[in-house]
Design a protein around this motif. Structure first.
Motif, short mmCIF file in Angstrom:
data_model
loop_
_atom_site.label_atom_id
_atom_site.label_comp_id
_atom_site.label_asym_id
_atom_site.label_seq_id
_atom_site.Cartn_x
_atom_site.Cartn_y
_atom_site.Cartn_z
N MET A 1 14.91 -9.33 8.69
CA MET A 1 15.14 -7.88 8.67
C MET A 1 16.14 -7.55 7.57
N PRO A 2 15.87 -6.55 6.72
CA PRO A 2 16.79 -6.24 5.63
C PRO A 2 18.10 -5.70 6.15
N ALA A 3 19.16 -5.92 5.38
CA ALA A 3 20.47 -5.43 5.79
C ALA A 3 20.47 -3.91 5.76
N ARG A 4 21.37 -3.33 6.59
CA ARG A 4 21.45 -1.88 6.67
C ARG A 4 21.81 -1.30 5.31
N GLY A 5 21.10 -0.23 4.97
CA GLY A 5 21.37 0.44 3.72
C GLY A 5 20.63 -0.14 2.52
N ARG A 6 19.94 -1.26 2.72
CA ARG A 6 19.19 -1.85 1.61
C ARG A 6 17.70 -1.58 1.81
N PRO A 7 16.92 -1.50 0.72
CA PRO A 7 15.49 -1.24 0.87
C PRO A 7 14.80 -2.40 1.52
N PRO A 8 13.70 -2.17 2.24
CA PRO A 8 12.96 -3.26 2.87
C PRO A 8 12.31 -4.14 1.83
N ALA A 9 11.72 -5.25 2.30
CA ALA A 9 11.21 -6.28 1.39
C ALA A 9 10.14 -5.74 0.45
N TYR A 10 9.30 -4.76 0.93
CA TYR A 10 8.21 -4.32 0.07
C TYR A 10 8.70 -3.57 -1.16
N ALA A 11 10.00 -3.19 -1.19
CA ALA A 11 10.53 -2.51 -2.36
C ALA A 11 10.88 -3.49 -3.48
N GLN A 12 10.79 -4.78 -3.20
CA GLN A 12 11.06 -5.81 -4.20
C GLN A 12 9.77 -6.60 -4.42
N PRO A 13 8.80 -6.02 -5.11
CA PRO A 13 7.47 -6.62 -5.18
C PRO A 13 7.42 -7.81 -6.13
N VAL A 14 6.47 -8.68 -5.88
CA VAL A 14 6.16 -9.77 -6.80
C VAL A 14 4.67 -9.67 -7.07
N LEU A 15 4.32 -9.16 -8.23
CA LEU A 15 2.92 -9.00 -8.59
C LEU A 15 2.39 -10.33 -9.09
N HIS A 16 1.36 -10.83 -8.43
CA HIS A 16 0.72 -12.08 -8.83
C HIS A 16 -0.61 -11.76 -9.51
N ILE A 17 -0.88 -12.48 -10.58
CA ILE A 17 -2.09 -12.27 -11.35
C ILE A 17 -2.74 -13.62 -11.64
N THR A 18 -4.07 -13.67 -11.66
CA THR A 18 -4.77 -14.92 -11.96
C THR A 18 -4.87 -15.13 -13.46
N SER A 189 6.25 17.82 4.90
CA SER A 189 6.24 16.46 4.37
C SER A 189 6.76 15.47 5.40
N ARG A 190 6.16 14.28 5.41
CA ARG A 190 6.61 13.17 6.25
C ARG A 190 6.72 11.92 5.40
N PRO A 191 7.59 10.99 5.77
CA PRO A 191 7.70 9.75 4.98
C PRO A 191 6.41 8.95 5.01
N ILE A 192 6.21 8.16 3.96
CA ILE A 192 5.07 7.24 3.94
C ILE A 192 5.27 6.22 5.06
N PRO A 193 4.33 6.06 5.95
CA PRO A 193 4.50 5.06 7.01
C PRO A 193 4.66 3.66 6.44
N ASP A 194 5.51 2.87 7.07
CA ASP A 194 5.76 1.51 6.58
C ASP A 194 4.47 0.71 6.48
N GLU A 195 3.57 0.88 7.45
CA GLU A 195 2.33 0.10 7.43
C GLU A 195 1.47 0.49 6.23
N ALA A 196 1.39 1.77 5.95
CA ALA A 196 0.58 2.22 4.81
C ALA A 196 1.17 1.72 3.50
N ARG A 197 2.48 1.83 3.35
CA ARG A 197 3.12 1.36 2.12
C ARG A 197 2.93 -0.14 1.95
N ALA A 198 3.11 -0.87 3.05
CA ALA A 198 2.97 -2.33 2.97
C ALA A 198 1.54 -2.73 2.62
N ARG A 199 0.55 -2.03 3.20
CA ARG A 199 -0.85 -2.33 2.87
C ARG A 199 -1.15 -2.07 1.40
#
Length: 253
Positions: A1-18, A189-199
């Motif tokens: 679980m990310p520390a309080r006040g820090r963005p969740p893991a999906y905000a630090q992406p690692v784009l993989h390419i073949t 307006s509503r925030p982007i749901p975590d599930e939608a953003r993660a998908r």
């Protein structure tokens, strides 16, 4: 679980390419923070060349969304004017001319986007399968946004057949999504749901799997999410897709 006040893991992406040279998955962003050059290699103007440029455009957008500074370069032997005009119509951002590029800019990484069977530059190569148009002039007469969506509808490694039916389906889907986005925008307006953003992030960070991004948008449209959340999700995804999904905001129903 990310520390309080820090963005969740999906905000630090690692784009993989073949990497087409080895068939192995590599990090599209450099190991150290620095400029990445995305170089599109096309011999001349044709629909397949536009698909190569579109993949390069998506790669630039995905890297920028992950916080990587990017520089787009076009290598074309012939038909530069036609290529640039076709790219602009499709909403592809301008790429610099390779002939005007000087050495020593200190890129941390270079990604070469090439058509299958085309150039084989040294370094990481992102291969794009060809496009087969049904009849001459099919794509030239198409609505540019619908053509962009049709080109996005298959993974870049899959040969794409463009015919009147495919372009009609893309045009109808685009119109439906734009109407929905315009309607959703009228609600709070509503925030982007975590599930939608993660998908979304999981899809495009996995070898730039744009068809899976489109599947997420279909899921969001058919879900029971609040309209405001659906609007924000579509607007966020469009930063990658470049389909101008918010174009009809404020238009009469």
């Amino acid at each position: 679980m990310p520390a309080r006040g820090r963005p969740p893991a999906y905000a630090q992406p690692v784009l993989h390419i073949t990497d087409a040279r080895t068939g192995e998955s590599v990090d599209a962003a450099p190991a150290r923070r620095g400029l990445t050059r995305v170089e599109a290699h096309v011999p001349d103007f044709h629909t397949g060349a536009l698909r190569v440029l579109l993949v390069a455009d998506l790669l630039v957008r995905a890297l920028e969304l992950g916080g990587t500074p990017v520089w787009g370069v076009l290598t074309a032997e012939r038909g530069q004017a036609e290529l640039r005009a076709g790219a602009a119509a499709l909403g592809i951002r301008p790429f610099e001319d390779r002939r005007d590029v000087g050495p020593g800019l200190g890129e941390a990484q270079v990604l070469h986007v090439v058509g299958e069977g085309g150039e084989t530059p040294d370094g990481v190569r992102v291969a794009v399968a060809p496009v087969d148009s049904e009849t001459p002039g099919t794509t030239e007469a198409a609505d540019p946004a619908a053509l962009r969506l049709a080109l996005l509808s298959r993974r870049r490694s899959t040969p794409l057949r463009l015919d009147a039916a495919a372009l009609t389906e893309a045009r109808e889907t685009l119109a439906r999504w734009r109407r929905a986005v315009a309607a959703w925008a009228q609600q709070p307006s509503r925030p982007i749901p975590d599930e939608a953003r993660a998908r979304l992030r999981t899809a495009w960070e996995d070898d730039l799997d744009v068809p899976s991004v489109l599947d997420v948008l279909t899921w969001v449209a058919e879900s029971e999410l609040p309209d405001g959340a659906r609007f924000e999700t579509y607007a966020y995804a469009d930063r990658l897709l470049g389909l101008d999904l918010t174009r009809d905001l404020g238009s009469p129903a």
